[in-house]
Design an enzyme around this catalytic site. Structure first.
Site, PDB file in Angstrom:
ATOM      1  N   LYS A   1     -64.718 -98.105  15.287  1.00  0.00           N
ATOM      2  CA  LYS A   1     -64.316 -96.868  15.065  1.00  0.00           C
ATOM      3  C   LYS A   1     -65.507 -95.877  15.032  1.00  0.00           C
ATOM      4  O   LYS A   1     -66.401 -96.726  15.530  1.00  0.00           O
ATOM      5  CB  LYS A   1     -64.459 -96.580  13.712  1.00  0.00           C
TER       6      LYS A   1
ATOM      7  N   ARG B   1     -58.639-105.072   8.638  1.00  0.00           N
ATOM      8  CA  ARG B   1     -57.978-104.548   9.821  1.00  0.00           C
ATOM      9  C   ARG B   1     -58.619-104.722  11.739  1.00  0.00           C
ATOM     10  O   ARG B   1     -59.833-104.030  10.751  1.00  0.00           O
ATOM     11  CB  ARG B   1     -56.644-103.766   9.799  1.00  0.00           C
TER      12      ARG B   1
END
Ligand code: 8Y7
Length: 288
Positions: free
Chosen positions: A220, A254
């Site tokens: 991210k 995740r």
């Protein structure tokens, strides 16, 4: 234990959720059968690497992404779930916010609904209840297309916790029992670096009703901001967060990078079991 559509997922130890994107840019251009084959192969590989959930997604929720139609999303995810469900023991989660995709995915063999919109779409609560699937309720401020345009909070931790409490109440009222719920602060979803860090630092206090927390930081932009690294050079940063999150009590991580993340989770669990963070006797108190 997390109650899924037709199984229980043991969360007494943290587990890794592997990301299976089935958007057109994720696999080769060799036509639908080759793409299906590649998706199934990658999922089987992630299970081999130790993934305990496979998260199948047909709509990009990356910042700036445009929505896709329901029919297109179904065309992408249903064949993959149908092919995969009979071949793996681990539950499949369906990454969607659309009620019809939730229903058809569970029909095809998915066990968990992973909704970045936390069942706020019209009809989503009722549909989710009827599927019997577990549900991950993620916090997102705004919507993917615009959420990263200068998001602001007075107190991000208080806001996310209040959101969890509201969505959990909505689920319970709709008949989704709490043994089916997972919460997720939604790292990067309408958040700046300082908001992401504040939420990660607050993991021990973030949940409501002691529900399990899922954390997703894989690749991210917070690592772009922190480290100045492009998307494929963010694994070390994500593993550092993984260890911290597991020590702080996160139950599902995740990731796109299953093998390395499974190793990091194992190390964090071993440290935790060895008493990490518990002061030694004589190490606290007066300092004498
Ligand atoms: C998350 C997620 C994405 C996350 C949950 C990406 C679908 C963006 N991120 N679902 N989905 N939590 N529950 O970079 O953090 O993977 S998509």
């Amino acid at each position: 234990m997390l109650r899924c559509a037709s199984c229980w997922l043991d969360l007494s130890q943290p587990v890794v959720m592997g990301v299976l994107n089935v958007t057109p840019d994720s696999f080769s251009d060799g036509g639908q059968f080759q793409r299906l084959d590649e998706a199934v192969r990658r999922a089987l590989e992630m299970v081999e690497e130790g993934a305990r959930i496979i998260d199948v997604g047909g709509e990009s929720t990356r910042p700036g992404a445009e929505p896709v139609s329901e029919d297109e999303e179904l065309r992408r995810v249903i064949p993959v779930i149908e092919a995969l469900a009979p071949r793996i023991e681990v539950p499949i989660s369906i990454d969607t916010s659309k009620p019809r995709v939730m229903a058809e995915a569970v029909n095809a063999g998915a066990q968990i609904i992973n909704d970045v919109y936390a069942l706020r779409a019209p009809g989503a609560l009722e549909t989710a209840r009827e599927t019997g699937a577990a549900v991950c309720l993620m916090h997102m401020k705004g919507e993917p297309r615009t959420m990263q345009l200068d998001p602001q909070y007075d107190d991000v931790v208080a806001e996310v916790t209040a959101f969890f409490a509201e969505r959990v109440s909505a689920c319970i009222e709709a008949g989704i029992t709490s043994d089916r719920l997972v919460l997720d602060p939604g790292i990067g979803f309408g958040k700046q670096l300082q908001h992401n860090l504040a939420l990660l630092a607050a993991i021990p206090a973030l949940s409501v009703q002691r529900l399990p927390l899922l954390i997703g930081v894989s690749r991210k932009s917070m690592f772009g901001a922190l480290l100045g690294r492009p998307v494929h050079e963010r694994l070390a940063g994500a593993l550092a967060v993984t260890v911290a999150a597991v020590l702080a009590g996160a139950k599902i991580v995740r990731t796109h990078d299953v093998r390395a993340t499974v190793d990091a989770v194992k190390v964090a669990v071993a440290l935790k079991n060895a008493g990490y963070g518990i002061p030694m006797s004589g190490d606290s108190g007066s300092g004498a």
